[in-house]
Motif scaffolding. Sequence first.
Motif, PDB file in Angstrom:
ATOM      1  N   THR A   1      28.138 -31.253   5.286  1.00 28.67           N
ATOM      2  CA  THR A   1      27.204 -30.585   6.077  1.00 28.67           C
ATOM      3  C   THR A   1      27.994 -30.520   7.754  1.00 28.67           C
ATOM      4  O   THR A   1      28.490 -31.446   8.142  1.00 28.67           O
ATOM      5  CB  THR A   1      25.771 -31.441   6.278  1.00 28.67           C
TER       6      THR A   1
ATOM      7  N   TYR B   1      15.232 -26.678   2.224  1.00 23.69           N
ATOM      8  CA  TYR B   1      14.754 -27.877   3.078  1.00 23.69           C
ATOM      9  C   TYR B   1      13.465 -28.304   2.778  1.00 23.69           C
ATOM     10  O   TYR B   1      12.675 -27.327   2.143  1.00 23.69           O
ATOM     11  CB  TYR B   1      14.584 -27.710   4.786  1.00 23.69           C
TER      12      TYR B   1
ATOM     13  N   GLY C   1      26.167 -29.540  11.732  1.00 28.63           N
ATOM     14  CA  GLY C   1      25.125 -29.123  12.538  1.00 28.63           C
ATOM     15  C   GLY C   1      24.869 -29.898  13.773  1.00 28.63           C
ATOM     16  O   GLY C   1      25.850 -30.584  14.359  1.00 28.63           O
TER      17      GLY C   1
ATOM     18  N   MET D   1      22.344 -34.652   4.433  1.00 25.70           N
ATOM     19  CA  MET D   1      22.655 -33.898   3.288  1.00 25.70           C
ATOM     20  C   MET D   1      21.505 -33.999   2.283  1.00 25.70           C
ATOM     21  O   MET D   1      20.795 -35.123   2.216  1.00 25.70           O
ATOM     22  CB  MET D   1      23.795 -34.336   2.417  1.00 25.70           C
TER      23      MET D   1
ATOM     24  N   GLU E   1      21.309 -29.543  10.074  1.00 23.81           N
ATOM     25  CA  GLU E   1      22.571 -29.185   9.398  1.00 23.81           C
ATOM     26  C   GLU E   1      22.518 -28.400   8.382  1.00 23.81           C
ATOM     27  O   GLU E   1      21.496 -28.395   7.640  1.00 23.81           O
ATOM     28  CB  GLU E   1      23.213 -30.834   9.122  1.00 23.81           C
ATOM     29  N   HIS E   2      23.421 -27.790   8.157  1.00 27.86           N
ATOM     30  CA  HIS E   2      23.563 -26.921   6.943  1.00 27.86           C
ATOM     31  C   HIS E   2      24.942 -27.355   6.099  1.00 27.86           C
ATOM     32  O   HIS E   2      25.714 -27.847   6.839  1.00 27.86           O
ATOM     33  CB  HIS E   2      23.272 -25.524   6.910  1.00 27.86           C
ATOM     34  N   GLU E   3      25.072 -26.882   4.904  1.00 25.68           N
ATOM     35  CA  GLU E   3      26.339 -27.170   4.355  1.00 25.68           C
ATOM     36  C   GLU E   3      27.474 -26.187   4.664  1.00 25.68           C
ATOM     37  O   GLU E   3      27.336 -25.193   5.281  1.00 25.68           O
ATOM     38  CB  GLU E   3      26.244 -26.964   2.819  1.00 25.68           C
TER      39      GLU E   3
ATOM     40  N   HIS F   1      18.954 -23.443  14.776  1.00 20.81           N
ATOM     41  CA  HIS F   1      20.051 -22.942  14.373  1.00 20.81           C
ATOM     42  C   HIS F   1      20.247 -21.402  14.984  1.00 20.81           C
ATOM     43  O   HIS F   1      21.128 -20.882  15.405  1.00 20.81           O
ATOM     44  CB  HIS F   1      19.941 -22.816  12.685  1.00 20.81           C
TER      45      HIS F   1
ATOM     46  N   ARG G   1      20.601 -28.165  -3.202  1.00 25.11           N
ATOM     47  CA  ARG G   1      21.995 -27.767  -2.109  1.00 25.11           C
ATOM     48  C   ARG G   1      22.149 -26.139  -2.144  1.00 25.11           C
ATOM     49  O   ARG G   1      23.024 -25.857  -3.392  1.00 25.11           O
ATOM     50  CB  ARG G   1      23.052 -28.843  -2.393  1.00 25.11           C
TER      51      ARG G   1
END
Lengths: 149, 149, 149, 149, 149, 149
Positions: free
Chosen positions: B129, A113, B131, A1, B138-140, F74, A8
């Motif tokens: 997260t 990011y 991923g 995270m 990773e993403h939320e 991704h 976010r």
Amino acid sequence: MLEDVSRRIGRNAILLAFTNEEGELSLKKELAKLGWSYCQGKVGAMELQKIVAAIETSAKRQGIVNHDVYREMHALYHAILEAVHGITRGQVELGGLLRTAGLRFSIVRGKPYEKEAEGEWIAVALYGTIGAPVRGFEHEAIGLGINHI
Amino acid sequence: MLEDVSRRIGRNAILLAFTNEEGELSLKKELAKLGWSYCQGKVGAMELQKIVAAIETSAKRQGIVNHDVYREMHALYHAILEAVHGITRGQVELGGLLRTAGLRFSIVRGKPYEKEAEGEWIAVALYGTIGAPVRGFEHEAIGLGINHI
Amino acid sequence: MLEDVSRRIGRNAILLAFTNEEGELSLKKELAKLGWSYCQGKVGAMELQKIVAAIETSAKRQGIVNHDVYREMHALYHAILEAVHGITRGQVELGGLLRTAGLRFSIVRGKPYEKEAEGEWIAVALYGTIGAPVRGFEHEAIGLGINHI
Amino acid sequence: MLEDVSRRIGRNAILLAFTNEEGELSLKKELAKLGWSYCQGKVGAMELQKIVAAIETSAKRQGIVNHDVYREMHALYHAILEAVHGITRGQVELGGLLRTAGLRFSIVRGKPYEKEAEGEWIAVALYGTIGAPVRGFEHEAIGLGINHI
Amino acid sequence: MLEDVSRRIGRNAILLAFTNEEGELSLKKELAKLGWSYCQGKVGAMELQKIVAAIETSAKRQGIVNHDVYREMHALYHAILEAVHGITRGQVELGGLLRTAGLRFSIVRGKPYEKEAEGEWIAVALYGTIGAPVRGFEHEAIGLGINHI
Amino acid sequence: MLEDVSRRIGRNAILLAFTNEEGELSLKKELAKLGWSYCQGKVGAMELQKIVAAIETSAKRQGIVNHDVYREMHALYHAILEAVHGITRGQVELGGLLRTAGLRFSIVRGKPYEKEAEGEWIAVALYGTIGAPVRGFEHEAIGLGINHI
Ligand SMILES: [Mg+2]
Ligand SMILES: [Mg+2]
Ligand SMILES: [Mg+2]
Ligand SMILES: [Mg+2]
Ligand SMILES: [Mg+2]
Ligand SMILES: [Mg+2]
């Protein structure tokens, strides 16, 4: 995270979906400072295609995506679909299962990011109620879809 | 949607999942005033059963549900499953698809409807997260499940 | 599994769905003796919402559920949805996949568990045929959904 | 639906799944008279593959299918999968979602249609309980899969 | 995998779906030599039932299946459904999710296995584009369904 | 559909998945001329995560994606997942349903659209067999996933 909460993108999108044009002003300022774009809207329907259409139209009109570029619309579309899963929780269907949804939505586009190479991402958040087509016979639902754009 | 925002059980659960023991103090006071119960926790896993187990254990230990009564565990279980759909968005699977999740969760139990006959409901919120098993890749994701209890 | 076969609410619901108003009289007597409520019906459709509506309407009219209480309708709705999964086996859809269903249904409400605290549960059973919209081009299907109420 | 109830292969399979070797003797006689084959069994597991394996093994050992012919195993496999949908109702998973099932199963092979050209069909029925890995914290579930063979 | 590439029924079906009446002539000769039957077609729609109907109609008219025998239509139907999964990849839906498909399809019926007892099988292949109802805002998709017949 | 067949990225990926390092040489030349990158591989497994891992590893090693950039991983991951849907056709699971897959795969990265703004896309194709863990008890399956990158 991400340590930096302000970046976010999903959390931001959800907070926007919780409110309307008048709410979350400090969050909106922060997004503006980051150079991110966002929009908010509202849609009620028994047909998922109307919900998809309302979000796509809002994103185009508010300039969140470039509607001449399929690549951008493709990124948005899959983010919407993923968000819908959180709302429908198992059967991607509303009226066909005799239920309806009343939703607020938000779209946020930005760079969550730290690495420049990660570029832009898009988040679609949905929040509202789902239930029988009877006033008050409904409970809350939420959905979030995130994609690179 | 309930006019009275403070009784929106799903929204409350999500705001709790966004924070930890130290956060959202005014919300917690409001929940206490309403006589609602809640708890918060944290779980990271490649196996969904670990996530289900962590939430169930937390709910039992914090006294949100009565673990001697199947009826209560059944209500909680289905609320968890529905919340997981928002996290996985299509395939209810993590490690089997080579992905992992790091989540905060919250559970809120209370009476969100004005009519006394509507009784108690339970909301499970997940936020974190998802991923690849690679740091930062990773993403939320978010999920919410609501059930009568 | 409950030792006491007569209190197996799901099995009872299925046996009722196999028959009509004139059948399973001894089972019906037993249900009456237990103080459980039940109803039976019949619906043929290419649209799942019609099947959901027929079951909901029957449950309301026969007084199996209190249609003024969302909590009860919510319990029933999820039981119906779960039953539909057994009928559609993978794609929760009928006419959209060019197939139709002709079903008998039953709803049973009672206390299947020995512990008083487990309270009331509801079972929805569906039994009939599914297939092409061509007479006789169909095979049997069954579904059962159970929920606390 | 077939007028001739005795040839309703799915209904027959379910009635067999409700009982054991000693039950439904008159039904079994009727099946024998029709020249249909059937078998019954029992399996408890947190892994779906064990349930699939138990049914396949039983069908092979009891001579319901010819295990040297892929065509027959393919017909059986898809009938099993369809039956599993009724048990799991949305997520084709057990232990991965922290739940377990204790099931009776039956397999019936015969000619349910009047026209000779319709040939043989196979029905797989599952009946039992599904729930938490805690004694008694479970409710009933049923599934039926039918395929041409 | 079959060593004999010419009898790979799925691969053959896909190559036919890539082309039209004028293409893949040497493949068609090979199929004719094997005594297999096949047909090709084209369908564009926002409704899956139209796609299912177009394929079924083509199979009947070209004599690939015997439309008087449910058994054959059942085998074809499930092959079509399986092929559709490859096109829709998660939600078996088109217009309901505001997307449309333009597809070529093929159906091949033959004996892909060396053992005589394996009998006939049917393959349905779909190839084309899926996307927004906007010219050019689409990408390719493919699907293959195989069943014993 | 693109008029220019040579730029149909999905079709190209499938043709590569049909062959190995020695096959489709003229197609490979064409891809090289367009400046597109591609790779091929082979994987057999009862666990989907092994299939995902094999494709990701191949894409990284052959330089089709930049493994330092999550954005690229991704895009690849979702393309793989979409391709897997065509292989599994309903339940995104292999060994858990007692089945195994033996697959050839290919990945193609290039610019399938005429407009420069559409940029790069990635296609993942899977082709092989799926079936029981018994030699020869299997049939073909195919899958294709396409994403913007
Ligand atoms: Mg993603
Ligand atoms: Mg609900
Ligand atoms: Mg349950
Ligand atoms: Mg069928
Ligand atoms: Mg198969
Ligand atoms: Mg797409």
